[in-house]
Structure formats: structure tokens, C-alpha cells
Design a protein around this motif. Structure first.
Motif, PDB file in Angstrom:
ATOM      1  N   ARG A  88      38.644 107.794  49.086  1.00 25.80           N
ATOM      2  CA  ARG A  88      38.105 106.935  48.021  1.00 25.80           C
ATOM      3  C   ARG A  88      39.087 105.816  47.692  1.00 25.80           C
ATOM      4  O   ARG A  88      38.686 104.687  47.364  1.00 25.80           O
ATOM      5  CB  ARG A  88      37.816 107.771  46.776  1.00 25.80           C
ATOM      6  CG  ARG A  88      36.656 108.749  46.964  1.00 25.80           C
ATOM      7  CD  ARG A  88      36.474 109.640  45.755  1.00 25.80           C
ATOM      8  NE  ARG A  88      36.182 108.838  44.589  1.00 25.80           N
ATOM      9  CZ  ARG A  88      36.079 109.354  43.349  1.00 25.80           C
ATOM     10  NH1 ARG A  88      36.282 110.653  43.154  1.00 25.80           N
ATOM     11  NH2 ARG A  88      35.786 108.555  42.341  1.00 25.80           N
ATOM     12  N   THR A  92      38.420 102.094  47.590  1.00 26.84           N
ATOM     13  CA  THR A  92      38.675 101.345  46.348  1.00 26.84           C
ATOM     14  C   THR A  92      39.626 100.184  46.597  1.00 26.84           C
ATOM     15  O   THR A  92      39.440  99.074  46.065  1.00 26.84           O
ATOM     16  CB  THR A  92      39.265 102.278  45.287  1.00 26.84           C
ATOM     17  OG1 THR A  92      38.349 103.358  45.058  1.00 26.84           O
ATOM     18  CG2 THR A  92      39.504 101.522  43.977  1.00 26.84           C
ATOM     19  N   GLU A  95      37.759  97.502  48.281  1.00 33.57           N
ATOM     20  CA  GLU A  95      36.946  96.771  47.309  1.00 33.57           C
ATOM     21  C   GLU A  95      37.809  95.902  46.417  1.00 33.57           C
ATOM     22  O   GLU A  95      37.433  94.761  46.072  1.00 33.57           O
ATOM     23  CB  GLU A  95      36.137  97.761  46.464  1.00 33.57           C
ATOM     24  CG  GLU A  95      35.076  98.510  47.261  1.00 33.57           C
ATOM     25  CD  GLU A  95      34.359  99.550  46.412  1.00 33.57           C
ATOM     26  OE1 GLU A  95      34.812  99.755  45.267  1.00 33.57           O
ATOM     27  OE2 GLU A  95      33.362 100.127  46.880  1.00 33.57           O
TER      28      GLU A  95
END
Length: 301
Positions: A88, A92, A95
């Protein structure tokens, strides 16, 4: 507008304080505390996370066997959680990097817009200067038109005075003609009286010549007025050309130019009326001269 120049130490201090309070430092929370650019805060916070990995919580005080079993289970769960968190985190971070690039593009667009605003401000100042110049030119033209109107009014007064003088001269000439006719009827008996009447006629003709010279001077004055009107008309034409170049932003000036043109047309109409009056006066003088010459010729015969 974002505050520039946020340092890593300031971001690290705020992140440490949040972590000490049990709050997970995020880009939004740290940015709310320190201000500045979102891109800069994200970069500093990323470096801070890399230097401060979160430590696992200490296990509770339990029996050794149970504690070992719990620790093994915790290690297994932590390994699974770490694997999931790392996946993740990679997502993340990707992003976040996309958001950082978008923020950089947005900042670049803001700078471009600022430059465009500066350019538009310069154009506005330039157009304002042109507007002020147009207003000064219009004021100067209005002053010239007022001067011309005063000159035309003065010319009209002079022409009216000349007309009165001409009418008086015509009345005097009519009286002289009547007197001369009477003298002609008694010419044979009163030669001495006829000579006196002829002298009076010569004096009247001299006065008429003076009036003719005055009329010619007034005609010359009217010609000068017409030349000045043509000069003003040229000025008005140039004014119209200047107005056509800035028509989109100088609508008010166009109204003033049309008003000036209307005043010039009124002046032209007044000048035309004056010229018409002069022409009528000349025709009247021509008829008077012809009739006097005809009467004089008849008397001599």
C-alpha cells in the motif's frame, strides 16, 4: 498563496510532535501547520518517514510460553501486515508522487497565468494611456471648435452690420435717385441745381464703392473662415481614424467625436447661411448698380 521556503527541519519538528501525541503525520496535517508548498512538504515528509520507521509496540507481560506463541503470531501478522502495508505504501507513494507532479504542473500554470496577468496589466496601462491621449486631443479639438464658433459668430455680426450699412446706402441712393429724377425734369430751367445733384450722386457712388470694398473684405473673411473650417474638418477626420483604431475600448470617445462632428456641421450650416446672405447681398448690390447705371445713362442722354 502558499508560503515558499519551508525547510526539512520545520517539517520534521511538526511530524515528531504529532507522532509524540499519537497522531499519524500526513501531508495535509503537516501542511496545515507549516504552510508552504504541498510539493515541498510532501518531499520533506517522505524523507522524514524514511529516517523514522515506526517501531512495533512492546508485547504485554505474559507467561513465557504464551508470550512466545503470541510473539510468533504477532511476527507472522506483522510480516503479513508489513507486506500489505509496503504494497500500500508503494501505491500511496506512487499516488503521492503523481500528486506532487500535478502540484508542480499547477504551480507552473500559476506562474504562466501570473505572467499573462502581468502582460494584460501592461496592455491595460497602454490602453489607458491611449485613452488619456484621446481625451486630451478631444479637449483640444473642442477648444478649437469653440474658437471657430466664436469667430463665425463675430463674422455674422460683421455681416449683419454690413447689411445694415448697405440698406442705409440703398435708401440714400434711392433718395438721391428721386432727387435726381426731379432735377432732370427741371434740368433746362435749373442747370445750377442739376450740377449740385450730380455732385451728390458722385459722393453717393464713392460711398457705394467704399461699401463694395467692405463687402469684398467680408467675403475674404468668409473665405478664411471656410479655410479654417476645412482645417478643422481634417482634424475631425484624423480624430475619426484614431477613434476607429480603439473603437472596442474607447466607446465614450466616439460619442464625444460625434458630438464634435455635429458641432462642426452646425458651424458649416451657419457658414453656408452666411455665404448665402453674402450672395444675396451681392445680387442686391449688382441690381442696384445696374439700375443706377441705367438711370445715369438715361439722364445724360
Amino acid at each position: 498563496m502558499a508560503k515558499p521556503g519551508v525547510e526539512y527541519d520545520e517539517v520534521a519538528r511538526v511530524a515528531d510532535a504529532m507522532l509524540a501525541k499519537g497522531v499519524e503525520p500526513t501531508n495535509r496535517l503537516v501542511l496545515a501547520e507549516v504552510g508552504g508548498s504541498a510539493t515541498t512538504v510532501h518531499k520533506h515528509l517522505k524523507n522524514w518517514r524514511a529516517a523514522h520507521p515506526q517501531a512495533a509496540q512492546a508485547p504485554p507481560e505474559l507467561p513465557a510460553g504464551l508470550q512466545r506463541a503470541i510473539q510468533e503470531e504477532l511476527r507472522r501478522q506483522q510480516a503479513e501486515a508489513r507486506s500489505e502495508i509496503e504494497a500500500r505504501l508503494v501505491t500511496t507513494q506512487a499516488e503521492a508522487e503523481d500528486l506532487a507532479r500535478a502540484a508542480e504542473r499547477a504551480e507552473s500554470e500559476v506562474e504562466q497565468l501570473s505572467e499573462r496577468v502581468a502582460g494584460l496589466t501592461g496592455d491595460r496601462d497602454r490602453l489607458t494611456g491611449q485613452l488619456n491621449e484621446q481625451q486630451r486631443e478631444t479637449a483640444r479639438l473642442n477648444e478649437a471648435l469653440n474658437h471657430e464658433r466664436a469667430a463665425a459668430e463675430s463674422g455674422r455680426v460683421e455681416i449683419a452690420q454690413a447689411r445694415l450699412k448697405t440698406e442705409a446706402a440703398e435708401a440714400a441712393a434711392s433718395t438721391l435717385r428721386e432727387e435726381r429724377a426731379e432735377q432732370l425734369r427741371t434740368l433746362e430751367a435749373e442747370r445750377t441745381a442739376r450740377i449740385g445733384a450730380e455732385r451728390k450722386l458722385a459722393s453717393a457712388e464713392a460711398a457705394r464703392d467704399e461699401l463694395r470694398k467692405s463687402a469684398e473684405q467680408m467675403v475674404a473673411t468668409a473665405d478664411e473662415v471656410e479655410a479654417e473650417r476645412d482645417r478643422l474638418r481634417d482634424l475631425l477626420e484624423r480624430e475619426r481614424e484614431l477613434h476607429s483604431q480603439t473603437r472596442s475600448t474607447l466607446a465614450a470617445e466616439q460619442e464625444k467625436a460625434r458630438a464634435a462632428e455635429k458641432r462642426a456641421e452646425d458651424l458649416s450650416e451657419r457658414e453656408a447661411a452666411l455665404r448665402k446672405e453674402l450672395a444675396e447681398m451681392r445680387r442686391g448690390q449688382g441690381k442696384s448698380t445696374k439700375s443706377e447705371k441705367g438711370a445715369g445713362t438715361g439722364g445724360r442722354n
